[in-house]
Design a protein around this motif. Structure first.
Motif, PDB file in Angstrom:
ATOM      1  N   GLU A   1      47.570 -52.261   8.901  1.00  0.00           N
ATOM      2  CA  GLU A   1      48.474 -51.846   7.834  1.00  0.00           C
ATOM      3  C   GLU A   1      47.901 -50.597   7.170  1.00  0.00           C
ATOM      4  OE1 GLU A   1      48.586 -54.970   4.975  1.00  0.00           O
ATOM      5  OE2 GLU A   1      46.490 -54.732   4.374  1.00  0.00           O
ATOM      6  N   GLY A   2      48.777 -49.852   6.525  1.00  0.00           N
ATOM      7  CA  GLY A   2      48.302 -48.683   5.797  1.00  0.00           C
ATOM      8  C   GLY A   2      49.229 -47.493   5.969  1.00  0.00           C
ATOM      9  N   SER A   3      49.092 -46.526   5.084  1.00  0.00           N
ATOM     10  CA  SER A   3      49.991 -45.374   5.055  1.00  0.00           C
ATOM     11  C   SER A   3      49.796 -44.418   6.225  1.00  0.00           C
ATOM     12  CB  SER A   3      49.799 -44.615   3.738  1.00  0.00           C
ATOM     13  OG  SER A   3      48.447 -44.179   3.619  1.00  0.00           O
ATOM     14  N   SER A   4      48.664 -44.483   6.896  1.00  0.00           N
ATOM     15  CA  SER A   4      48.426 -43.543   7.993  1.00  0.00           C
ATOM     16  C   SER A   4      48.998 -44.020   9.323  1.00  0.00           C
ATOM     17  CB  SER A   4      46.917 -43.284   8.145  1.00  0.00           C
ATOM     18  OG  SER A   4      46.260 -44.428   8.658  1.00  0.00           O
ATOM     19  N   LEU A   5      49.515 -45.246   9.392  1.00  0.00           N
ATOM     20  CA  LEU A   5      50.112 -45.725  10.636  1.00  0.00           C
ATOM     21  C   LEU A   5      51.382 -44.931  10.934  1.00  0.00           C
ATOM     22  CD1 LEU A   5      49.821 -49.628  10.333  1.00  0.00           C
ATOM     23  CD2 LEU A   5      48.222 -48.031  11.394  1.00  0.00           C
ATOM     24  N   PRO A   6      51.618 -44.525  12.175  1.00  0.00           N
ATOM     25  CA  PRO A   6      52.810 -43.743  12.525  1.00  0.00           C
ATOM     26  C   PRO A   6      54.125 -44.483  12.279  1.00  0.00           C
ATOM     27  CG  PRO A   6      51.176 -43.652  14.286  1.00  0.00           C
ATOM     28  CD  PRO A   6      50.719 -44.695  13.325  1.00  0.00           C
ATOM     29  N   ARG A   7      54.115 -45.792  12.440  1.00  0.00           N
ATOM     30  CA  ARG A   7      55.306 -46.629  12.246  1.00  0.00           C
ATOM     31  C   ARG A   7      54.869 -47.942  11.597  1.00  0.00           C
ATOM     32  NH1 ARG A   7      59.242 -45.680  16.194  1.00  0.00           N
ATOM     33  NH2 ARG A   7      60.532 -47.121  14.988  1.00  0.00           N
ATOM     34  N   GLU A   8      55.831 -48.757  11.206  1.00  0.00           N
ATOM     35  CA  GLU A   8      55.527 -50.077  10.666  1.00  0.00           C
ATOM     36  C   GLU A   8      54.920 -50.957  11.761  1.00  0.00           C
ATOM     37  OE1 GLU A   8      60.074 -50.036  11.428  1.00  0.00           O
ATOM     38  OE2 GLU A   8      58.420 -48.647  11.074  1.00  0.00           O
ATOM     39  N   CYS A   9      53.978 -51.797  11.379  1.00  0.00           N
ATOM     40  CA  CYS A   9      53.264 -52.630  12.360  1.00  0.00           C
ATOM     41  C   CYS A   9      53.991 -53.953  12.578  1.00  0.00           C
ATOM     42  CB  CYS A   9      51.832 -52.886  11.885  1.00  0.00           C
ATOM     43  SG  CYS A   9      50.861 -53.907  13.029  1.00  0.00           S
TER      44      CYS A   9
END
Length: 224
Positions: A209-217
């Motif tokens: 999780e986190g803002s740097s992920l390209p898409r939702e996990c």
């Protein structure tokens, strides 16, 4: 009896009766003789030449030692990979595991790589994408001693992707990984952990999780 009469004795004389029972001679069975004749004689086994055999064994070259991984020939790292795996598995990722990693990470002994799937446009069902990661990991069994990673299934049904990070022994991708059949389906890019943005991505990839992920996990798999 007739032998006791005087007239019989006058002609024949005294007769001595048989005192020993006649023994009947038993002829050997022709069938038994045939079986005996047909049965081949057992060959006498030669005594084992133990001394000669021992000498032959001594002359034989010793088996070649099991080839080591090239990674085993590298200088011993200061960070214990197994210890990191235990910390990651048993502690809170952001609060404990990540601070432990950055404190103990050996940049000479290990390297980080961003991993991205090359055919995201072909992915459909989310669970199938996640199973694809699991299959990749299972075929990479030989690298477990030398690597740790987290690959995530990101996105939604019929629009998703595989993305994540790996930490490997050494500065190059080891053969234990590159020889995996699925390796060519992924792009591996060396990561500069001195870059704060890269560190943030690694932390989010390991925390899922986190803002740097390209898409939702949606889900993911950890290789450890």
């Amino acid at each position: 009896t007739i032998t006791g009469q005087a007239a019989f004795k006058a002609v024949v004389g005294d007769i001595e009766l048989c005192t020993t029972r006649i023994q009947r001679k038993v002829e050997p069975s022709k069938k038994a003789d045939k079986k005996k004749a047909d049965k081949p004689k057992a060959e006498k086994k030669a005594a084992p030449k133990k001394k000669e055999e021992d000498e032959d064994e001594e002359d034989m070259p010793a088996p070649a030692p099991k080839p080591k991984s090239k990674l085993d020939l590298l200088p011993k790292p200061s960070m214990d990979l197994n210890e990191w795996k235990r910390v990651y598995s048993n502690e809170e990722t952001r609060e404990v595991a990540m601070p432990w990693l950055w404190k103990n990470f050996d940049a000479e002994g290990y390297s980080f790589w961003k991993v991205e799937y090359n055919y995201n446009d072909e992915l459909t069902k989310l669970f199938m994408t996640n199973n694809l990661i699991g299959g990749f990991f299972s075929r990479m069994e030989a690298a477990r001693k030398y690597a740790f990673g987290s690959l995530l299934t990101l996105g939604v049904e019929n629009d998703n992707m595989i993305w994540g990070y790996f930490m490997v022994r050494g500065k190059e991708i080891p053969e234990e990984i590159s020889d995996t059949p699925d390796f060519g389906s992924y792009t591996w890019t060396a990561a500069d952990i001195s870059d704060e943005k890269v560190r943030a991505e690694i932390e989010d990839a390991l925390a899922w999780e986190g803002s740097s992920l390209p898409r939702e996990c949606y889900d993911g798999k950890v290789y450890k």
